[in-house]
Write a protein that holds these residues in place. Structure first.
Motif, PDB file in Angstrom:
ATOM      1  N   GLY A   1      66.567 -25.578  -7.723  1.00  0.00           N
ATOM      2  CA  GLY A   1      67.729 -24.691  -7.793  1.00  0.00           C
ATOM      3  C   GLY A   1      67.391 -23.303  -7.287  1.00  0.00           C
ATOM      4  N   PHE A   2      68.376 -22.662  -6.645  1.00  0.00           N
ATOM      5  CA  PHE A   2      68.177 -21.332  -6.063  1.00  0.00           C
ATOM      6  C   PHE A   2      69.381 -20.448  -6.359  1.00  0.00           C
ATOM      7  N   SER A   3      69.103 -19.177  -6.659  1.00  0.00           N
ATOM      8  CA  SER A   3      70.187 -18.256  -6.992  1.00  0.00           C
ATOM      9  C   SER A   3      70.967 -17.838  -5.748  1.00  0.00           C
ATOM     10  N   SER A   4      70.359 -17.991  -4.554  1.00  0.00           N
ATOM     11  CA  SER A   4      71.062 -17.589  -3.329  1.00  0.00           C
ATOM     12  C   SER A   4      70.807 -18.594  -2.217  1.00  0.00           C
ATOM     13  N   LEU A   5      71.720 -18.610  -1.256  1.00  0.00           N
ATOM     14  CA  LEU A   5      71.555 -19.477  -0.094  1.00  0.00           C
ATOM     15  C   LEU A   5      70.339 -19.047   0.718  1.00  0.00           C
ATOM     16  N   ALA A   6      70.074 -17.732   0.740  1.00  0.00           N
ATOM     17  CA  ALA A   6      68.939 -17.205   1.503  1.00  0.00           C
ATOM     18  C   ALA A   6      67.618 -17.763   0.964  1.00  0.00           C
ATOM     19  N   GLU A   7      67.499 -17.823  -0.381  1.00  0.00           N
ATOM     20  CA  GLU A   7      66.267 -18.347  -0.963  1.00  0.00           C
ATOM     21  C   GLU A   7      66.115 -19.833  -0.635  1.00  0.00           C
ATOM     22  N   ARG A   8      67.215 -20.570  -0.702  1.00  0.00           N
ATOM     23  CA  ARG A   8      67.148 -22.000  -0.378  1.00  0.00           C
ATOM     24  C   ARG A   8      66.747 -22.201   1.087  1.00  0.00           C
ATOM     25  N   GLU A   9      67.274 -21.368   1.958  1.00  0.00           N
ATOM     26  CA  GLU A   9      66.945 -21.465   3.383  1.00  0.00           C
ATOM     27  C   GLU A   9      65.450 -21.233   3.629  1.00  0.00           C
ATOM     28  N   ILE A  10      64.878 -20.211   2.964  1.00  0.00           N
ATOM     29  CA  ILE A  10      63.442 -19.919   3.099  1.00  0.00           C
ATOM     30  C   ILE A  10      62.630 -21.102   2.552  1.00  0.00           C
ATOM     31  N   PHE A  11      63.049 -21.647   1.403  1.00  0.00           N
ATOM     32  CA  PHE A  11      62.376 -22.806   0.798  1.00  0.00           C
ATOM     33  C   PHE A  11      62.344 -23.974   1.790  1.00  0.00           C
ATOM     34  N   ARG A  12      63.488 -24.247   2.406  1.00  0.00           N
ATOM     35  CA  ARG A  12      63.567 -25.363   3.358  1.00  0.00           C
ATOM     36  C   ARG A  12      62.696 -25.115   4.588  1.00  0.00           C
ATOM     37  N   LEU A  13      62.650 -23.873   5.044  1.00  0.00           N
ATOM     38  CA  LEU A  13      61.770 -23.550   6.168  1.00  0.00           C
ATOM     39  C   LEU A  13      60.311 -23.764   5.774  1.00  0.00           C
ATOM     40  N   LEU A  14      59.944 -23.306   4.567  1.00  0.00           N
ATOM     41  CA  LEU A  14      58.554 -23.433   4.111  1.00  0.00           C
ATOM     42  C   LEU A  14      58.119 -24.896   4.003  1.00  0.00           C
ATOM     43  N   ILE A  15      58.978 -25.743   3.413  1.00  0.00           N
ATOM     44  CA  ILE A  15      58.561 -27.141   3.239  1.00  0.00           C
ATOM     45  C   ILE A  15      58.558 -27.907   4.560  1.00  0.00           C
ATOM     46  N   SER A  16      59.105 -27.310   5.618  1.00  0.00           N
ATOM     47  CA  SER A  16      59.046 -27.962   6.936  1.00  0.00           C
ATOM     48  C   SER A  16      57.654 -27.800   7.562  1.00  0.00           C
ATOM     49  N   VAL A  17      56.840 -26.904   7.004  1.00  0.00           N
ATOM     50  CA  VAL A  17      55.491 -26.667   7.523  1.00  0.00           C
ATOM     51  C   VAL A  17      54.537 -27.708   6.954  1.00  0.00           C
ATOM     52  N   SER A  18      53.735 -28.301   7.838  1.00  0.00           N
ATOM     53  CA  SER A  18      52.748 -29.289   7.402  1.00  0.00           C
ATOM     54  C   SER A  18      51.769 -28.644   6.417  1.00  0.00           C
ATOM     55  N   GLY A  19      51.549 -29.292   5.276  1.00  0.00           N
ATOM     56  CA  GLY A  19      50.625 -28.747   4.280  1.00  0.00           C
ATOM     57  C   GLY A  19      51.298 -27.916   3.201  1.00  0.00           C
ATOM     58  N   ILE A  20      52.593 -27.625   3.369  1.00  0.00           N
ATOM     59  CA  ILE A  20      53.334 -26.876   2.351  1.00  0.00           C
ATOM     60  C   ILE A  20      54.311 -27.841   1.687  1.00  0.00           C
ATOM     61  N   GLY A  21      54.021 -28.167   0.442  1.00  0.00           N
ATOM     62  CA  GLY A  21      54.917 -29.030  -0.310  1.00  0.00           C
ATOM     63  C   GLY A  21      55.901 -28.185  -1.112  1.00  0.00           C
ATOM     64  N   ALA A  22      56.778 -28.857  -1.826  1.00  0.00           N
ATOM     65  CA  ALA A  22      57.789 -28.151  -2.613  1.00  0.00           C
ATOM     66  C   ALA A  22      57.163 -27.254  -3.679  1.00  0.00           C
ATOM     67  N   SER A  23      56.059 -27.709  -4.298  1.00  0.00           N
ATOM     68  CA  SER A  23      55.475 -26.891  -5.375  1.00  0.00           C
ATOM     69  C   SER A  23      54.831 -25.614  -4.821  1.00  0.00           C
ATOM     70  N   ILE A  24      54.194 -25.697  -3.641  1.00  0.00           N
ATOM     71  CA  ILE A  24      53.619 -24.474  -3.057  1.00  0.00           C
ATOM     72  C   ILE A  24      54.733 -23.543  -2.593  1.00  0.00           C
ATOM     73  N   ALA A  25      55.792 -24.112  -2.015  1.00  0.00           N
ATOM     74  CA  ALA A  25      56.928 -23.288  -1.576  1.00  0.00           C
ATOM     75  C   ALA A  25      57.539 -22.566  -2.778  1.00  0.00           C
TER      76      ALA A  25
END
Length: 193
Positions: free
Chosen positions: A61-85
């Motif tokens: 869950g995210f308080s803003s669309l901007a935070e969710r967007e950054i989260f999705r960008l981060l997990i698209s990087v190899s080696g970055i899982g949801a918990s690190i993001a």
């Protein structure tokens, strides 16, 4: 699949919340940033990201669309899982993550628990162009005559920190968040000193 959940906040913790919606309680994993943004009233709406794995379905869950967007960008990087993001968004605000990547601040990204030099460089390499394009950021510049910086530094000196060390930490904070308040700079500096 699930883009947001709105309902009654039944449980609030620094790592997760439970939102009851039509009699069903949804557990959403959240960052400390989102936790700090959640009001204490009962009705709550969080934007979500559903991660589907073989053995689990996990909602974030995210308080803003901007935070969710950054989260999705981060997990698209190899080696970055949801918990690190999520850890990244707990240690830094979405704006700090965005600007840290845009300004190629390897040290800032590497300062996050669980991220080494290679991973920090990969995050910057993979996401810098996307972030510059999506958010239309020019290379970040720091204003030199920053009175908030001076006030924060003198407060940290009074608290007994070495000026050179404090200045390095405060400079990083101001690069990531140029319009940070004195209180915000001091709080963040105390975490990093």
């Amino acid at each position: 699949m699930i883009t947001h959940i709105q309902g009654k906040l039944t449980e609030k913790n620094p790592t997760h919340v439970v939102i009851e919606c039509n009699g069903v309680g949804y557990m959403l994993n959240i960052s400390l940033h989102t936790f700090s943004q959640i009001p204490n009233n009962e009705n709550l709406k969080l934007f979500t990201h559903l991660q589907v794995k073989e053995d689990s379905h996990t909602l974030y869950g995210f308080s803003s669309l901007a935070e969710r967007e950054i989260f999705r960008l981060l997990i698209s990087v190899s080696g970055i899982g949801a918990s690190i993001a999520r850890t990244m968004l707990s240690s830094l605000t979405p704006k700090q993550v965005r600007e840290g990547i845009a300004s190629s601040d390897v040290a800032l990204i590497q300062s996050i628990k669980g991220i080494g030099a290679k991973t920090a460089q990969r995050v910057i390499l993979d996401l810098k162009d996307k972030i510059l394009k999506i958010y239309d950021i020019d290379e970040v510049s720091v204003s030199q005559g920053n009175t908030n910086k001076d006030e924060a530094l003198s407060a940290l000196e009074v608290l007994g920190f070495v000026k050179k060390q404090a200045e390095r930490v405060v400079d990083k904070i101001i690069i990531a968040e140029p319009d940070a308040s004195v209180e915000s700079i001091i709080k963040q500096a105390l975490k990093n000193l």
